[in-house]
Design an enzyme around this catalytic site. Structure first.
Site, PDB file in Angstrom:
ATOM      1  N   HIS A 113      -7.083  -6.480  -0.753  1.00 42.57           N
ATOM      2  CA  HIS A 113      -6.012  -5.493  -0.633  1.00 42.57           C
ATOM      3  C   HIS A 113      -4.971  -5.832   0.426  1.00 42.57           C
ATOM      4  O   HIS A 113      -3.777  -5.652   0.213  1.00 42.57           O
ATOM      5  CB  HIS A 113      -6.610  -4.118  -0.338  1.00 42.57           C
ATOM      6  CG  HIS A 113      -5.599  -3.011  -0.320  1.00 42.57           C
ATOM      7  ND1 HIS A 113      -4.873  -2.638  -1.437  1.00 42.57           N
ATOM      8  CD2 HIS A 113      -5.176  -2.203   0.682  1.00 42.57           C
ATOM      9  CE1 HIS A 113      -4.064  -1.636  -1.129  1.00 42.57           C
ATOM     10  NE2 HIS A 113      -4.224  -1.362   0.150  1.00 42.57           N
ATOM     11  N   ASP A 146       0.845  -1.184   0.000  1.00 46.35           N
ATOM     12  CA  ASP A 146       0.000   0.000   0.000  1.00 46.35           C
ATOM     13  C   ASP A 146       0.891   1.249   0.000  1.00 46.35           C
ATOM     14  O   ASP A 146       1.755   1.378  -0.847  1.00 46.35           O
ATOM     15  CB  ASP A 146      -0.969  -0.053   1.193  1.00 46.35           C
ATOM     16  CG  ASP A 146      -2.005   1.045   1.194  1.00 46.35           C
ATOM     17  OD1 ASP A 146      -2.987   0.950   0.444  1.00 46.35           O
ATOM     18  OD2 ASP A 146      -1.821   2.026   1.961  1.00 46.35           O
ATOM     19  N   TYR A 172      -1.883  11.398   1.998  1.00 47.97           N
ATOM     20  CA  TYR A 172      -2.733  11.669   0.837  1.00 47.97           C
ATOM     21  C   TYR A 172      -2.798  13.166   0.531  1.00 47.97           C
ATOM     22  O   TYR A 172      -2.912  13.566  -0.629  1.00 47.97           O
ATOM     23  CB  TYR A 172      -4.144  11.134   1.081  1.00 47.97           C
ATOM     24  CG  TYR A 172      -4.198   9.635   1.188  1.00 47.97           C
ATOM     25  CD1 TYR A 172      -4.328   8.833   0.056  1.00 47.97           C
ATOM     26  CD2 TYR A 172      -4.119   9.005   2.433  1.00 47.97           C
ATOM     27  CE1 TYR A 172      -4.374   7.450   0.154  1.00 47.97           C
ATOM     28  CE2 TYR A 172      -4.172   7.623   2.541  1.00 47.97           C
ATOM     29  CZ  TYR A 172      -4.293   6.855   1.399  1.00 47.97           C
ATOM     30  OH  TYR A 172      -4.343   5.489   1.504  1.00 47.97           O
TER      31      TYR A 172
END
Length: 345
Positions: free
Chosen positions: A324, A138, A259
């Site tokens: 994921h 990730d 982010y």
């Protein structure tokens, strides 16, 4: 296994290696903090912050740096750490800045790609003068790509999970968040985050829908507060409790700040646009991973572009039945994939 035996692993037969994997399977299933009797926890100072690391394995073993993503911790590697240590490697799993027991600077600008790679360089330098193996998942995979791009002199080989190099340096005049917003709207998870510690942990870690994560403004994604979110077999209540305890202390601000620097990172990447990853690389992704179902992701992963940008890339692996959080969902498979690859070097 001694370190000298590990170094000569290439000369073993496949039967010998399979025997070692069988011996590791019990270790992989008994890796809660109480049972990790030989794991050391310490803080390493560097790049202006203290980074907490979990370490297991011989002090003279080859270092394997395990980098976690969002919203997890060093703990996401709880299954692979003792297995790597049992094979003679020195497994090192940090909490990234803003997470767990590591420092969390308050400024959003303290979470750029340069800060994150700088932290990893500080960890590596504190532990060894040699090159290290790097494994990322990730956001940890993104940081691993950046690390290999900026400091390939520090990396012997790379195993990356879930996030391909297509998220690497592109046109610095384009804002990635604007592009994502046009594709998915304001409710795309990178454009919007809601906070509620335990429900965030449960809902995101159990998300298995093979499409991009959408977080509606009405908070319907999280479900009613009295709704029970069942856990899959690979995630226990004890696991959830550990994650929740750490995020209750720190919150999610540090992780979300990664982010918030997407556009800034794209500008900072300008000097590296067009550069290739010149490190031996293995890449794996779950067949139900939301990233695998991003528009163009499968075409990139299985097409010529990925190999062009990462010339030393081996054939990518798609792991059946996994979403994921593949290193937690398929712990033995990921341990085997890591060891199969890094034992070549």
């Amino acid at each position: 296994l001694s370190v000298s035996e590990l170094i000569n692993v290439k000369s073993r037969t496949s039967v010998d290696i399979e025997t070692q994997y069988k011996k590791l399977r019990r270790l992989v299933t008994e890796t809660t903090p109480r049972k990790q009797q030989h794991m050391e926890h310490r803080k390493l100072r560097g790049n202006g912050v203290d980074i907490h690391v979990a370490i297991q394995g011989p002090s003279d073993g080859p270092v394997v740096l395990l980098i976690h993503g969002f919203p997890t911790l060093w703990y996401s590697w709880r299954h692979q750490i003792p297995g790597l240590a049992a094979l003679g490697y020195r497994a090192v799993a940090p909490d990234l800045r803003g997470y767990g027991d590591s420092d969390a600077p308050s400024e959003i600008s303290s979470y750029t790609c340069f800060h994150l790679v700088g932290d990893m360089i500080a960890v590596i330098s504190a532990l060894t003068e040699d090159k290290v193996f790097v494994v990322g998942h990730d956001w940890g995979a993104l940081i691993a790509w950046y690390l290999c791009l900026f400091r390939p002199d520090k990396v012997k080989a790379l195993v990356n999970l879930s996030v391909p190099f297509s998220f690497g340096p592109k046109d610095p005049t384009v804002k990635p968040i604007d592009v994502l917003r046009k594709f998915y709207g304001d409710d795309f998870y990178m454009c919007r985050f809601q906070v509620g510690v335990e429900r965030v942990v449960r809902r995101i870690l159990t998300y298995r829908t093979p499409r991009p994560l959408i977080l509606p403004k009405d908070k319907s994604f999280w479900g009613p507060k009295d709704e029970t979110i069942p856990l899959p077999s690979w995630l226990t209540e004890e696991d959830v409790a550990y994650y929740v305890s750490k995020f209750q202390e720190k919150g999610y601000t540090g992780g979300v700040n990664y982010y918030r620097n997407f556009d800034r990172n794209n500008e900072l990447f300008a000097p590296w646009v067009g550069c290739k990853i010149q490190v031996p690389t293995k890449f794996a992704i779950g067949e139900q991973d939301l990233v695998y179902h991003f528009p163009g992701a499968r075409e990139y992963i299985h097409g010529p572009k990925f190999k062009e940008e990462v010339p030393l890339l081996e054939e990518p692996v798609v792991i059946e039945g996994a979403a994921h959080f593949v290193n937690q969902e398929k712990p033995q498979e990921i341990l085997q994939l890591i060891v199969d690859f890094i034992s070549k070097f």
